[in-house]
Design a protein around this motif. Structure first.
Motif, short mmCIF file in Angstrom:
data_model
loop_
_atom_site.label_atom_id
_atom_site.label_comp_id
_atom_site.label_asym_id
_atom_site.label_seq_id
_atom_site.Cartn_x
_atom_site.Cartn_y
_atom_site.Cartn_z
N THR A 1 49.76 10.65 174.50
CA THR A 1 49.26 12.02 174.34
C THR A 1 47.81 12.05 173.88
OG1 THR A 1 51.51 12.66 173.74
CG2 THR A 1 49.78 14.26 173.33
N TYR A 2 47.42 11.07 173.05
CA TYR A 2 46.03 11.04 172.58
C TYR A 2 45.67 9.61 172.19
CZ TYR A 2 47.64 10.79 167.69
OH TYR A 2 48.23 10.41 166.51
N ALA A 3 44.38 9.36 172.06
CA ALA A 3 43.89 8.04 171.67
C ALA A 3 42.54 8.20 171.00
CB ALA A 3 43.77 7.11 172.88
N THR A 4 42.19 7.26 170.14
CA THR A 4 40.88 7.27 169.48
C THR A 4 40.18 5.93 169.72
OG1 THR A 4 41.85 6.46 167.40
CG2 THR A 4 41.65 8.86 167.68
N LYS A 5 38.88 5.96 169.57
CA LYS A 5 38.11 4.74 169.86
C LYS A 5 36.80 4.75 169.08
CE LYS A 5 36.61 2.04 173.91
NZ LYS A 5 36.49 2.07 175.40
N VAL A 6 36.44 3.60 168.54
CA VAL A 6 35.13 3.39 167.94
C VAL A 6 34.32 2.53 168.90
CG1 VAL A 6 33.85 2.44 165.98
CG2 VAL A 6 36.08 3.52 165.61
N ILE A 7 33.15 3.02 169.30
CA ILE A 7 32.34 2.33 170.31
C ILE A 7 31.07 1.79 169.66
CG2 ILE A 7 31.12 2.59 172.51
CD1 ILE A 7 33.06 5.01 173.01
N ARG A 8 30.86 0.50 169.76
CA ARG A 8 29.65 -0.16 169.26
C ARG A 8 29.07 -1.00 170.39
NH1 ARG A 8 29.45 -0.61 163.51
NH2 ARG A 8 31.32 0.25 162.50
N ARG A 9 27.86 -0.68 170.80
CA ARG A 9 27.23 -1.39 171.91
C ARG A 9 25.72 -1.49 171.65
NH1 ARG A 9 29.97 2.19 176.72
NH2 ARG A 9 32.10 1.39 176.56
N PRO A 10 25.06 -2.46 172.27
CA PRO A 10 23.59 -2.48 172.19
C PRO A 10 22.99 -1.21 172.78
CG PRO A 10 24.44 -4.57 173.01
CD PRO A 10 25.60 -3.62 172.99
N ALA A 11 23.66 -0.64 173.81
CA ALA A 11 23.19 0.59 174.45
C ALA A 11 24.34 1.25 175.19
CB ALA A 11 22.04 0.29 175.43
N VAL B 1 7.45 1.72 178.71
CA VAL B 1 8.57 2.64 178.85
C VAL B 1 9.31 2.68 177.52
CG1 VAL B 1 10.76 3.14 180.01
CG2 VAL B 1 8.83 2.20 181.30
N PRO B 2 9.43 3.87 176.90
CA PRO B 2 10.07 3.95 175.58
C PRO B 2 11.53 3.52 175.61
CG PRO B 2 9.84 6.14 176.53
CD PRO B 2 9.08 5.21 177.42
N SER B 3 11.94 2.73 174.63
CA SER B 3 13.33 2.31 174.53
C SER B 3 14.04 3.19 173.52
CB SER B 3 13.42 0.85 174.08
OG SER B 3 14.75 0.51 173.80
N HIS B 4 15.24 3.63 173.86
CA HIS B 4 16.04 4.44 172.96
C HIS B 4 17.14 3.60 172.31
CE1 HIS B 4 13.98 8.00 174.22
NE2 HIS B 4 14.35 7.84 175.47
N SER B 5 17.02 2.29 172.40
CA SER B 5 18.12 1.44 171.93
C SER B 5 17.62 0.31 171.06
CB SER B 5 18.89 0.88 173.13
OG SER B 5 19.39 1.90 173.93
N THR B 6 16.71 0.60 170.13
CA THR B 6 16.21 -0.43 169.24
C THR B 6 17.26 -0.82 168.20
OG1 THR B 6 15.22 1.30 167.87
CG2 THR B 6 13.82 0.27 169.55
N LYS B 7 18.27 0.06 167.98
CA LYS B 7 19.37 -0.23 167.07
C LYS B 7 20.67 -0.21 167.85
CE LYS B 7 17.03 2.03 163.18
NZ LYS B 7 17.13 3.11 162.15
N GLU B 8 21.70 -0.72 167.22
CA GLU B 8 23.02 -0.68 167.85
C GLU B 8 23.44 0.77 168.08
OE1 GLU B 8 27.17 -2.81 166.81
OE2 GLU B 8 26.52 -1.28 165.36
N SER B 9 23.97 1.06 169.26
CA SER B 9 24.48 2.39 169.56
C SER B 9 25.93 2.47 169.10
CB SER B 9 24.40 2.66 171.07
OG SER B 9 23.05 2.69 171.49
N ARG B 10 26.26 3.55 168.37
CA ARG B 10 27.60 3.70 167.85
C ARG B 10 28.09 5.13 168.10
NH1 ARG B 10 28.16 3.22 162.21
NH2 ARG B 10 25.92 3.44 161.88
N SER B 11 29.34 5.26 168.47
CA SER B 11 29.94 6.58 168.65
C SER B 11 31.43 6.52 168.35
CB SER B 11 29.71 7.09 170.08
OG SER B 11 30.45 6.32 171.02
N LEU B 12 32.00 7.69 168.09
CA LEU B 12 33.44 7.84 167.87
C LEU B 12 33.98 8.74 168.97
CD1 LEU B 12 33.36 8.66 164.04
CD2 LEU B 12 33.37 6.40 165.13
#
Length: 293
Positions: free
Chosen positions: A16-26, A84-95
Motif C-alpha cells: 500500500t505504501y513505501a518509504t525511501k531515503v535517497i543518497r546519491r552524488p547527483a 558550466v555551473p555544477s549543482h552537485s558539489t555535495k551529496e544529493s539527499r532526498s526523502l
C-alpha cells in the motif's frame, strides 16, 4: 524525454505504501511515471526538475507531491566542464514516500468515506508544491516515517500525512490544468537525452540544427517529434529552463539583472526581459522587487 513506466512498489514489504531515503552524488534519473503517488522532500541538492509540463528549478527544503501517472524527473548531473555551473558539489539527499492510490483508497474505505481522499488524488495529478506551515508539518512527519520499520507507528504517521494533505490549501500547482502526457513505452531515448543536454548546456547558445543532428533527425522531424511529446516547442522549452534558473539567481543573490541574463544563456538584455515577462507575467526587475516585499 521518454518517460519510463516504473514499478515503484514492486517488491515492497507493504504494497500500500513505501518509504525511501535517497543518497546519491547527483539526481539524474530518466523522465518516468508510475501508478504510485510520490511525495519528495529535497534534503540537500539543487538543479532542474520537470513535473508534467512544468519546467523549473529545485533546491534544498522543497516538498512536492506527484499524483499517479504524472511524468517527472529531477536532474543535477555533475558537470566536467569548467564554465558550466555544477549543482552537485555535495551529496544529493532526498526523502520519498510512495502511496498506491487504489490500494490506499480500498484500505481507507473500510473505516470511512473516501471521497475527500479521491478528490485530493485528482488534484495531485497536476503536481503539488507545498509551502508554509503545511510544508513544515508534512516535512516533520516524513522525516519521522522514513526512520521507522513497518508497523503501527509508521502507519499512524502515514494517516497523519494524508489528513494534512487533504485539509490544506497551502500548495501551488505545478503542471497546467487538464495536462495529459502523450508519451508511450515505444518512444526512443532521444528526448531523454535532449532534455539532459539542455539542462547541462543552457548557459550556452543551443542551436536547433545542432540538437536535431545529435538526435539523428532532420530539423523538421525533430521539431514535430518534440512538440508532439512535450506539447511545447523546443525553443519554448529552452527558454523555460533559462528563465527558471534566472528566477533562482534573482532570489538567491544580488547580481545585476544584466549579469543574470547573460549567465543564463541570453544574448541580449532586451530579449531576456521580453521572454521573462512572457513566462512570468512581470519584468525581471519587478519580479526582484516583489520577492523583497
Amino acid at each position: 524525454m521518454k518517460p519510463v513506466f516504473a514499478k515503484i512498489m514492486e517488491g515492497a514489504e507493504v504494497a500500500t505504501y513505501a518509504t525511501k531515503v535517497i543518497r546519491r552524488p547527483a539526481f539524474s534519473t530518466e523522465f518516468h511515471f508510475h501508478n504510485a503517488c510520490q511525495m519528495t522532500y529535497i534534503v540537500q541538492s539543487e538543479g532542474k526538475r520537470i513535473i508534467g509540463d512544468s519546467v523549473g528549478s529545485f533546491a534544498s527544503d522543497e516538498l512536492t507531491f506527484v499524483g499517479p501517472g504524472l511524468p517527472h524527473v529531477w536532474h543535477n548531473a555533475i558537470s566536467n566542464q569548467p564554465d558550466v555551473p555544477s549543482h552537485s558539489t555535495k551529496e544529493s539527499r532526498s526523502l520519498a514516500l510512495y502511496i498506491e492510490p487504489k490500494q490506499m483508497t480500498s484500505v481507507l474505505g473500510h473505516f470511512f468515506p473516501t471521497h475527500k481522499f479521491e478528490s485530493f488524488l485528482t488534484l495531485s495529478k497536476r503536481g503539488l508544491l507545498f509551502k508554509g506551515r503545511a510544508k513544515e508539518q508534512l516535512k516533520q512527519r516524513l522525516e519521522q516515517i522514513v526512520k521507522l520499520e513497518y508497523g503501527f507507528e509508521k502507519t499512524r504517521l502515514l494517516l497523519e500525512i494524508i489528513e494534512l494533505m487533504i485539509k490544506t490549501d497551502e500548495f501551488d500547482y505545478l503542471s497546467s490544468a487538464g495536462y495529459t502526457h502523450n508519451y508511450n513505452p515505444g518512444d526512443t531515448n532521444k528526448i531523454d537525452y535532449i532534455f539532459k543536454f539542455v539542462f547541462d548546456n543552457y548557459t550556452r547558445g543551443i542551436q536547433l540544427d545542432q540538437v536535431a543532428e545529435i538526435s539523428n533527425m532532420s530539423k523538421h522531424s525533430f521539431c514535430r517529434y518534440f512538440k508532439s511529446r512535450t506539447q511545447k516547442t523546443f525553443v519554448q522549452f529552452v527558454n523555460e529552463v533559462r528563465i527558471s534558473e534566472s528566477c533562482r539567481l534573482i532570489a538567491e543573490n544580488n547580481q545585476q539583472i544584466t549579469n543574470i541574463a547573460y549567465a543564463c544563456g541570453f544574448n541580449s538584455l532586451s530579449n531576456f526581459n521580453k521572454i521573462f515577462k512572457s513566462i512570468k507575467g512581470v519584468t525581471p526587475s519587478k519580479y526582484k522587487m516583489l520577492l523583497r516585499q
